[in-house]
Design a protein around this motif. Structure first.
Motif, PDB file in Angstrom:
ATOM      1  N   VAL A 274       0.862  -1.157   0.000  1.00  0.00           N
ATOM      2  CA  VAL A 274       0.000   0.000   0.000  1.00  0.00           C
ATOM      3  C   VAL A 274       0.909   1.221   0.000  1.00  0.00           C
ATOM      4  O   VAL A 274       1.878   1.278   0.757  1.00  0.00           O
ATOM      5  N   GLU A 275       0.609   2.135  -0.897  1.00  0.00           N
ATOM      6  CA  GLU A 275       1.425   3.345  -1.060  1.00  0.00           C
ATOM      7  C   GLU A 275       2.921   3.018  -1.074  1.00  0.00           C
ATOM      8  O   GLU A 275       3.732   3.679  -0.413  1.00  0.00           O
ATOM      9  N   GLY A 276       3.263   1.959  -1.801  1.00  0.00           N
ATOM     10  CA  GLY A 276       4.680   1.631  -1.975  1.00  0.00           C
ATOM     11  C   GLY A 276       5.305   0.818  -0.852  1.00  0.00           C
ATOM     12  O   GLY A 276       6.448   0.361  -0.982  1.00  0.00           O
TER      13      GLY A 276
ATOM     14  N   ALA B 129      -6.917   0.306  -3.200  1.00  0.00           N
ATOM     15  CA  ALA B 129      -5.762   0.938  -2.560  1.00  0.00           C
ATOM     16  C   ALA B 129      -4.592  -0.030  -2.393  1.00  0.00           C
ATOM     17  O   ALA B 129      -3.451   0.396  -2.254  1.00  0.00           O
ATOM     18  N   TYR B 130      -4.881  -1.323  -2.415  1.00  0.00           N
ATOM     19  CA  TYR B 130      -3.828  -2.317  -2.218  1.00  0.00           C
ATOM     20  C   TYR B 130      -3.371  -2.868  -3.551  1.00  0.00           C
ATOM     21  O   TYR B 130      -4.174  -3.293  -4.374  1.00  0.00           O
ATOM     22  N   GLU B 131      -2.074  -2.869  -3.730  1.00  0.00           N
ATOM     23  CA  GLU B 131      -1.549  -3.362  -4.993  1.00  0.00           C
ATOM     24  C   GLU B 131      -0.923  -4.730  -4.792  1.00  0.00           C
ATOM     25  O   GLU B 131      -0.039  -4.901  -3.941  1.00  0.00           O
TER      26      GLU B 131
ATOM     27  N   PRO C 242      -0.777 -10.155  15.779  1.00  0.00           N
ATOM     28  CA  PRO C 242      -0.840  -8.883  16.500  1.00  0.00           C
ATOM     29  C   PRO C 242      -1.335  -7.755  15.600  1.00  0.00           C
ATOM     30  O   PRO C 242      -1.383  -7.912  14.376  1.00  0.00           O
ATOM     31  N   ASN C 243      -1.684  -6.657  16.205  1.00  0.00           N
ATOM     32  CA  ASN C 243      -2.096  -5.479  15.440  1.00  0.00           C
ATOM     33  C   ASN C 243      -1.008  -5.075  14.463  1.00  0.00           C
ATOM     34  O   ASN C 243       0.164  -5.071  14.811  1.00  0.00           O
ATOM     35  N   GLY C 244      -1.417  -4.748  13.273  1.00  0.00           N
ATOM     36  CA  GLY C 244      -0.462  -4.269  12.282  1.00  0.00           C
ATOM     37  C   GLY C 244       0.250  -5.376  11.530  1.00  0.00           C
ATOM     38  O   GLY C 244       1.114  -5.109  10.698  1.00  0.00           O
ATOM     39  N   SER C 245      -0.112  -6.636  11.784  1.00  0.00           N
ATOM     40  CA  SER C 245       0.607  -7.727  11.111  1.00  0.00           C
ATOM     41  C   SER C 245       0.140  -7.922   9.674  1.00  0.00           C
ATOM     42  O   SER C 245       0.797  -8.619   8.904  1.00  0.00           O
ATOM     43  N   GLY C 246      -0.981  -7.313   9.314  1.00  0.00           N
ATOM     44  CA  GLY C 246      -1.442  -7.407   7.921  1.00  0.00           C
ATOM     45  C   GLY C 246      -2.727  -8.196   7.745  1.00  0.00           C
ATOM     46  O   GLY C 246      -3.122  -8.517   6.617  1.00  0.00           O
ATOM     47  N   LYS C 247      -3.424  -8.474   8.836  1.00  0.00           N
ATOM     48  CA  LYS C 247      -4.651  -9.292   8.756  1.00  0.00           C
ATOM     49  C   LYS C 247      -5.717  -8.614   7.895  1.00  0.00           C
ATOM     50  O   LYS C 247      -6.280  -9.218   6.986  1.00  0.00           O
ATOM     51  N   SER C 248      -5.987  -7.342   8.220  1.00  0.00           N
ATOM     52  CA  SER C 248      -7.013  -6.631   7.444  1.00  0.00           C
ATOM     53  C   SER C 248      -6.572  -6.423   6.004  1.00  0.00           C
ATOM     54  O   SER C 248      -7.383  -6.464   5.077  1.00  0.00           O
ATOM     55  N   THR C 249      -5.289  -6.201   5.833  1.00  0.00           N
ATOM     56  CA  THR C 249      -4.777  -6.042   4.467  1.00  0.00           C
ATOM     57  C   THR C 249      -5.090  -7.288   3.647  1.00  0.00           C
ATOM     58  O   THR C 249      -5.573  -7.200   2.510  1.00  0.00           O
ATOM     59  N   LEU C 250      -4.856  -8.441   4.233  1.00  0.00           N
ATOM     60  CA  LEU C 250      -5.159  -9.686   3.523  1.00  0.00           C
ATOM     61  C   LEU C 250      -6.653  -9.751   3.176  1.00  0.00           C
ATOM     62  O   LEU C 250      -7.021 -10.054   2.040  1.00  0.00           O
TER      63      LEU C 250
ATOM     64  N   PHE D  61     -16.476  -6.735   7.175  1.00  0.00           N
ATOM     65  CA  PHE D  61     -15.498  -5.674   7.446  1.00  0.00           C
ATOM     66  C   PHE D  61     -15.189  -5.537   8.942  1.00  0.00           C
ATOM     67  O   PHE D  61     -16.085  -5.656   9.782  1.00  0.00           O
ATOM     68  N   GLN D  62     -13.926  -5.254   9.227  1.00  0.00           N
ATOM     69  CA  GLN D  62     -13.579  -4.917  10.603  1.00  0.00           C
ATOM     70  C   GLN D  62     -14.271  -3.615  11.000  1.00  0.00           C
ATOM     71  O   GLN D  62     -14.776  -3.481  12.102  1.00  0.00           O
ATOM     72  N   TYR D  63     -14.263  -2.669  10.065  1.00  0.00           N
ATOM     73  CA  TYR D  63     -14.963  -1.397  10.297  1.00  0.00           C
ATOM     74  C   TYR D  63     -15.996  -1.178   9.195  1.00  0.00           C
ATOM     75  O   TYR D  63     -15.699  -0.550   8.174  1.00  0.00           O
TER      76      TYR D  63
HETATM   77  N1  LIG Z   1      -4.708   1.995   3.442  1.00  0.00           N
HETATM   78  C1  LIG Z   1      -3.535   1.986   4.091  1.00  0.00           C
HETATM   79  N2  LIG Z   1      -2.681   3.009   3.949  1.00  0.00           N
HETATM   80  C2  LIG Z   1      -1.493   3.021   4.603  1.00  0.00           C
HETATM   81  N3  LIG Z   1      -1.073   2.035   5.407  1.00  0.00           N
HETATM   82  C3  LIG Z   1      -1.870   0.989   5.583  1.00  0.00           C
HETATM   83  C4  LIG Z   1      -3.145   0.908   4.953  1.00  0.00           C
HETATM   84  N4  LIG Z   1      -3.727  -0.236   5.340  1.00  0.00           N
HETATM   85  C5  LIG Z   1      -2.846  -0.852   6.162  1.00  0.00           C
HETATM   86  N5  LIG Z   1      -1.738  -0.118   6.313  1.00  0.00           N
HETATM   87  C6  LIG Z   1      -0.581  -0.492   7.140  1.00  0.00           C
HETATM   88  O1  LIG Z   1      -0.330  -1.851   6.929  1.00  0.00           O
HETATM   89  C7  LIG Z   1       0.015  -2.499   8.136  1.00  0.00           C
HETATM   90  C8  LIG Z   1      -0.939  -3.650   8.385  1.00  0.00           C
HETATM   91  O2  LIG Z   1      -2.223  -3.136   8.698  1.00  0.00           O
HETATM   92  P1  LIG Z   1      -3.497  -4.063   8.856  1.00  0.00           P
HETATM   93  O3  LIG Z   1      -3.588  -4.969   7.686  1.00  0.00           O
HETATM   94  O4  LIG Z   1      -4.645  -3.185   9.113  1.00  0.00           O
HETATM   95  O5  LIG Z   1      -3.113  -4.886  10.162  1.00  0.00           O
HETATM   96  P2  LIG Z   1      -4.029  -5.698  11.165  1.00  0.00           P
HETATM   97  O6  LIG Z   1      -5.380  -5.843  10.581  1.00  0.00           O
HETATM   98  O7  LIG Z   1      -3.321  -6.971  11.306  1.00  0.00           O
HETATM   99  O8  LIG Z   1      -4.024  -4.927  12.433  1.00  0.00           O
HETATM  100  C9  LIG Z   1      -0.019  -1.457   9.212  1.00  0.00           C
HETATM  101  O9  LIG Z   1       1.294  -1.003   9.434  1.00  0.00           O
HETATM  102  C10 LIG Z   1      -0.858  -0.360   8.613  1.00  0.00           C
HETATM  103  O10 LIG Z   1      -0.447   0.888   9.117  1.00  0.00           O
END
Ligand SMILES: Nc1ncnc2c1ncn2[C@@H]1O[C@H](COP(=O)(O)OP(=O)(O)O)[C@@H](O)[C@H]1O
Ligand SMILES: [Mg+2]
Lengths: 445, 254
Positions: free
Chosen positions: B11-13, B52-54, B35-43, B84-86
């Motif tokens: 995301v954003e490079g 937004a995710y490439e 843990p928080n920030g591990s990428g769960k929601s990103t997946l 959705f989480q949110y």
């Molecule tokens: N849209 C976004 N723009 C910028 N950074 C993002 C975005 N989505 C996620 N991130 C970053 O990616 C990392 C993983 O986030 P996320 O997938 O939400 O983690 P989790 O769900 O495991 O808490 C975090 O460091 C977060 O700041």
């Protein structure tokens, strides 16, 4: 006259002379207004009021009053009528009353719902007392022009304590021809203390040749009055609709007016509301779908003259293609008008790169204990909401329509006159990019 | 069956997912903890197709079809559902209209007939009752002014309405009290039919007491670092993520 304005206000001279010869109780007012129009000249974009609406094409057109009635079949009118509710209906074609299309029905005792032309002869005192009192035709050329040519339209009078049960529906049909036609319909609505009434105005056009529709509607509301007023603008492709609206209201009165601007080359909606009693509420709303190369200009002035009044201005524009829109909202609060609560909102949804919008709030406040807020937004569809809809299987176009509909619907969702609200919803769906998808999905009833 | 192979996404490079391999056969419930920030929601959002995710590398297939090649709405129609989480609030769009549009879009894609108003309302009533969802919410705008718990319930309700084959639940447990957690879990369990698959994303083990997974994966810094049975969740609860983190850092030579 300077040549650069290219206007010749004298183009109306012969029409005016003919009308002046008829005399009558309004002759003096008309003459004054005509002279004023000639003095003012056509508005230019150098002035304040028409800064965003270029009237040169109107000034250059060789406009004429319709000489005789044009025929309009009932079938053509039908889609514009309200379903399932009895209405007192007056229909004018090119400014001329159409007896066959009209159906005034039975008017309750004491109430007046009639052609203005008749009211001028039958109730001259009523007409002369109120006409021209809610708008400032001395500063607005189009209002002056309308006033100079007052001939016909609608007159409503609701006596004290009377609730007029059914809405009055006045339709101004413009049928364009080889010559550019101008009409100046006038509506005067007087509701006495404790009265209640609803009026729907539809301005619709047939044909694609240039025309000027220059209607002025005035509402004079006494104390404890409730009036709902609506105007739907669906003019022809090349029609300039320069509408005026004036309102003056007394103590504890509640007046709603909503203008839905859909069709016409230029649509200008000039509104002046004057809260002249305490604890009044003026609720002015507008919704415009501005597509093609259409131009919509909402120009409002609300005058708070007395304490403890509320005013609400809520205007939304949906812009696509090369549409352009302007909003000016001036709130004037007199020294006396303490505890004024004025809220002004103008929201613009831009659906294309080429659309243009201008918005300007203007506050003139001379009282110290007031609440005046204004907010203007110019935005695109919410990406997060779009994604959420997609994630539930709703495709791009449909999602776009759904969100656009939601944006617009907030203007009309509180309209109590259900058949009108349904009509507006359905017009909206028709006009939204891919609104048909929304309907066919069963998303909106 | 959902098959994720060597999935990288940024995301954003910034690379967030750094090579994920995960296979969820039909009918199984897998859990991802991390843990928080591990990428769960990103997946979850990459699977659902957010712009937004490439995706920079790897592939994802659903029943053999290339998921990444589909627009998000097509993914939903093909049977992917992401809770959705949110959940997003959409003012002005009534939940009922929205749901009917969604149900009919999905049904049209699956070549099922449109539901008429009566059939739709019957279905709504039945599924809402099962989830203890206050049906008056359905007359409100989508998620607008819903409490945290109501939003999560509404997500599971939508899931039940859309009849997906692959459900991704992103922290559906967060913000729920124990009673709501039970109701939501029952709702999910009721949808376990031996064919439908689930990916249950959570930060806490607690949810997995109610939705018992077949397989548990641990996500750390955008990689799955451990896979095990449901006991792995218990172990994480007892030991926290720190132990695994240290272990994986050693393994990565960090
Ligand atoms: N849209 C976004 N723009 C910028 N950074 C993002 C975005 N989505 C996620 N991130 C970053 O990616 C990392 C993983 O986030 P996320 O997938 O939400 O983690 P989790 O769900 O495991 O808490 C975090 O460091 C977060 O700041
Ligand atoms: Mg998350």
């Amino acid at each position: 006259m300077t040549t650069e304005t290219m206007n010749d206000q004298r183009q109306f001279e012969s029409d005016f002379t003919r009308l002046a010869e008829a005399g009558g109780p309004l002759a003096e007012l008309r003459r004054e207004a005509y002279e004023r129009f000639v003095e003012l000249g056509w508005p230019t974009t150098r002035g304040e009021a028409y800064r965003y609406t270029d009237c040169r094409p109107i000034a250059e057109a060789d406009l004429q009053l319709a000489a005789s009635a044009a025929e309009v079949p009932m079938d053509v009118l039908r889609p514009h009528l309200l379903d399932g509710v009895p209405c007192h209906r007056l229909v004018f074609v090119n400014g001329i009353f159409d007896e066959t299309l009209s159906d005034i029905g039975t008017i309750p005792d004491g109430v007046t719902v009639m052609r203005l032309a008749e009211a001028i002869t039958e109730q001259p005192d009523m007409v002369t007392r109120h006409i021209g009192t809610t708008i400032d035709w001395k500063i607005d050329a189009f209002d002056a022009l309308n006033t100079a040519f007052i001939e016909d339209g609608l007159m409503m009078h609701v006596p004290a304590g009377v609730h007029l049960e059914h809405p009055v529906h006045v339709l101004h049909v413009t049928r364009s021809g080889d010559k550019p036609i101008v009409s100046h319909p006038r509506t005067l609505i007087v509701v006495e203390n404790g009265g209640r009434a609803t009026c729907v105005e539809t301005c619709c056009g047939l044909g694609d040749d240039p025309c000027l529709v220059n209607p002025v509607t005035e509402i004079v509301a006494g104390d404890d009055v409730h009036v709902d007023h609506y105007r739907i603008v669906r003019e022809g492709e090349k029609t300039w609709h320069i509408g005026g609206f004036g309102l003056i209201q007394g103590n504890r009165s509640n007046v709603n007016s909503c203008c839905m601007a859909l069709d016409g080359e230029i649509i200008r909606n000039g509104m002046t509301g004057t809260l002249d009693g305490t604890e009044g509420m003026a609720n002015l709303r507008g919704l415009a779908v501005v597509d093609g190369s259409r131009h919509v200009d909402n120009f409002l002035r609300v005058n708070h003259m007395k304490p403890e009044c509320d005013s609400r201005e809520y205007f939304k524009h949906i812009l696509t293609d090369k549409g352009s829109a302007a909003f000016t909202g001036r709130i004037y609060v007199e020294e006396d008008a303490q505890k004024t609560d004025a809220v002004q909102t103008n929201m613009n949804l831009l659906l294309s790169e080429n659309a243009k919008v201008r918005t300007r709030p203007q506050l003139e406040i001379f009282a110290d204990d007031v609440k005046c807020t204004h907010g203007a937004t110019i935005g695109r569809l919410d990406e997060q909401a779009m994604f959420y809809l997609h994630a539930r299987g709703i495709g791009k176009e449909a999602a776009k329509s759904l969100l656009t509909f939601a944006f617009a619907n907030e203007v009309i969702e509180d309209i109590e006159l259900l058949p009108l609200r349904r009509m507006m919803e359905s017009l909206l769906l028709e006009r939204l990019p891919h609104g048909d998808l929304l309907r066919s999905m069963g998303g909106v009833d | 069956m959902l098959q994720i192979t060597n999935l990288h996404a940024s995301v954003e490079g910034t690379e967030i997912l750094r090579g994920i391999d995960l296979t969820i056969p039909s009918g199984e419930v897998h859990s991802i903890m991390g843990p928080n920030g591990s990428g769960k929601s990103t997946l979850a959002r990459v699977l659902a197709g957010e712009d937004a995710y490439e995706v920079t590398e790897g592939s994802v297939t659903l029943d053999g079809e290339d998921l990444l090649d589909m627009d998000p709405d097509v993914r939903a129609c093909e049977g992917l559902f992401m809770a959705f989480q949110y959940p997003v609030e959409i003012p002005g769009v009534s939940t009922k209209y929205f749901l009917r549009a969604a149900v009919n879009a999905v049904r049209a894609h699956r070549e099922l007939g449109e539901l008429d108003a009566y059939e739709f309302l019957q279905m709504v009533k039945e599924k809402a009752e099962a989830l203890g969802l206050d049906t008056s919410l359905l007359d409100r705008s989508v998620n607008e002014g819903f409490s945290g718990g109501e939003k999560k319930r509404a997500e599971i309700f939508q899931m039940a309405m859309l009849d997906p084959k692959m459900c991704v639940l992103d922290e559906t447990d967060s913000g729920l009290d124990i009673d709501a957690l039970k109701v939501v879990s029952e709702g999910v369990n009721a949808l376990r039919d031996g064919n439908r698959s689930f990916l249950v994303i959570t930060h806490y083990q607690r949810l997995l007491d109610y939705i018992v997974p077949d397989v548990v994966h641990v996500l750390l810094n955008g990689r799955i670092v451990r896979t095990g049975g449901k006991d792995l969740a218990k172990q994480l609860e007892a030991e926290g993520y720190a132990g695994i983190e240290a272990e994986s850092n050693v393994a990565n030579g960090a």
